[in-house]
Design an enzyme around this catalytic site. Structure first.
Site, mmCIF file in Angstrom:
data_model
loop_
_atom_site.group_PDB
_atom_site.id
_atom_site.type_symbol
_atom_site.label_atom_id
_atom_site.label_comp_id
_atom_site.label_asym_id
_atom_site.label_seq_id
_atom_site.Cartn_x
_atom_site.Cartn_y
_atom_site.Cartn_z
ATOM 1 N N SER A 186 11.238 2.419 -1.852
ATOM 2 C CA SER A 186 11.741 2.749 -3.186
ATOM 3 C C SER A 186 13.252 2.936 -3.179
ATOM 4 O O SER A 186 13.858 3.203 -2.138
ATOM 5 C CB SER A 186 11.107 4.061 -3.675
ATOM 6 O OG SER A 186 9.721 3.972 -3.662
HETATM 7 N N1 SAH Z 1 6.979 5.186 -0.666
HETATM 8 C C1 SAH Z 1 7.128 4.181 0.343
HETATM 9 C C2 SAH Z 1 6.514 2.844 0.019
HETATM 10 C C3 SAH Z 1 6.385 2.455 -1.402
HETATM 11 S S1 SAH Z 1 5.709 0.826 -1.648
HETATM 12 C C4 SAH Z 1 8.578 3.977 0.682
HETATM 13 O O1 SAH Z 1 9.426 4.261 -0.159
HETATM 14 O O2 SAH Z 1 8.859 3.501 1.772
HETATM 15 C C5 SAH Z 1 4.061 1.289 -1.975
HETATM 16 C C6 SAH Z 1 3.255 1.374 -0.738
HETATM 17 O O3 SAH Z 1 1.921 1.669 -1.106
HETATM 18 C C7 SAH Z 1 3.205 0.087 0.069
HETATM 19 O O4 SAH Z 1 3.591 0.349 1.386
HETATM 20 C C8 SAH Z 1 1.746 -0.335 -0.006
HETATM 21 O O5 SAH Z 1 1.312 -1.014 1.154
HETATM 22 C C9 SAH Z 1 1.058 0.981 -0.219
HETATM 23 N N2 SAH Z 1 -0.258 0.922 -0.865
HETATM 24 C C10 SAH Z 1 -0.648 0.221 -1.956
HETATM 25 N N3 SAH Z 1 -1.955 0.436 -2.226
HETATM 26 C C11 SAH Z 1 -2.392 1.302 -1.288
HETATM 27 C C12 SAH Z 1 -3.660 1.892 -1.019
HETATM 28 N N4 SAH Z 1 -4.753 1.656 -1.777
HETATM 29 N N5 SAH Z 1 -3.767 2.735 0.031
HETATM 30 C C13 SAH Z 1 -2.695 2.981 0.826
HETATM 31 N N6 SAH Z 1 -1.486 2.439 0.644
HETATM 32 C C14 SAH Z 1 -1.325 1.605 -0.414
#
Ligand code: SAH
Length: 286
Positions: free
Chosen positions: A121
């Protein structure tokens, strides 16, 4: 047609009548014009295409002029995103450069692709979520980070709740979990990972992580079409959850569980996140 990750973010078209709801793309929020970086504001006449308008409004600053983590935090303070001293300290402690892919401008106010159709993000979203959850991130508290991706925010949470607390990240892409562990090992949160007060797990975050529930704070880093019941169940009475909800149009919801177990839900701001979905759907490109 499968869109490359870079386009997923801006792939949704927003046409003129919807501009007021025009949101920043992945992990951004719409900035009030008064807060937009002067250069961005000056360059965003109404006549530009929706896409350009989106690009102009989505960041507090652009370019790679900021080359220090401290400079990034100072900018977030200057633009009024960070008002909390504690959040500023924590974001100074955890160097964002350790969490973004090599060669990307770490301190730009923008999300970055991290592979697997996921992003880290934008700094302003990280700061906003830390502030929204600050009261529920006191030393000794338990926090769950769903969709922990690079591990950046999980590391910040861990610093806030300290060694007596618990910071738990859940991410469904195993390679991202492995990468996040490596990132955190290089960061100021490494001792917390070592002592077990910070842990990262591979799993479907829609189910939460019951092992360390109930949580004082839950952060969800991907947009849910509705708030998953297991996350509500794992929120402690008195706890707070921050979760983007929606599909094309999304709101960052702040969910509070009162001491009697009842919920209050309010919308903090409009945002655009990648979906909280199944691993297969994500790897297919949604
Ligand atoms: N907050 C993190 C990543 C945000 S992107 C950062 O800033 O680094 C959103 C993340 O959610 C991604 O890594 C994606 O793989 C994860 N995601 C999406 N659906 C998910 C689920 N059902 N369970 C676990 N992770 C999930």
């Amino acid at each position: 047609m499968k869109m490359p990750p870079a386009l997923i973010a801006c792939g949704y078209r927003y046409f003129a009548p919807l501009r007021l709801r025009l949101l920043t793309f992945t992990h951004h929020r719409l900035l009030p014009p008064s807060l937009a970086a002067p250069s961005a504001a000056a360059l965003s006449p109404c006549g530009l295409s929706s896409l350009l308008f989106c690009v102009c409004l989505q960041r507090f600053w652009t370019g790679s002029g900021i080359n220090r983590n401290k400079g990034m935090v100072e900018n977030l303070q200057r633009y009024g995103v960070i008002s909390s001293k504690k959040v500023a300290e924590v974001m100074e402690t955890i160097d964002r450069a350790l969490f973004v892919p090599a060669g990307t401008p770490a301190y730009e106010d923008s999300p970055m692709q991290i592979g697997y159709n996921a992003t880290i993000s934008a700094p302003h979203m990280h700061a906003a979520c830390l502030q929204l959850l600050e009261e529920n991130l006191q030393p000794g508290m338990h926090v769950l980070d769903v969709g922990s991706g690079t591990g950046y925010l999980t590391a910040c949470f861990a610093i806030m709740v300290g060694p007596e607390g618990r910071a738990v990240g859940v991410e469904h892409i195993p390679e991202l979990v492995t990468g996040a562990i490596k990132n955190i090992e290089k960061s100021a949160a490494a001792p917390l990972l070592k002592d077990g007060s910070l842990s990262l797990h591979v799993g479907d975050g829609r189910l939460g992580w019951p092992e360390f529930a109930p949580y004082d704070a839950i952060h969800v880093g991907a947009a849910a079409s509705e708030i998953p019941q297991p996350l509500i169940d794992q929120l402690k009475p008195g706890g707070r959850m921050v979760i983007p909800v929606g599909n094309i149009f999304q709101d960052l919801k702040v969910v509070e569980k009162k001491l009697d177990g009842s919920l209050s839900v309010r919308s903090e701001t409009s945002v655009r996140y990648v979906p909280l979905t199944s691993k297969d759907a994500q790897l297919r490109g949604y």
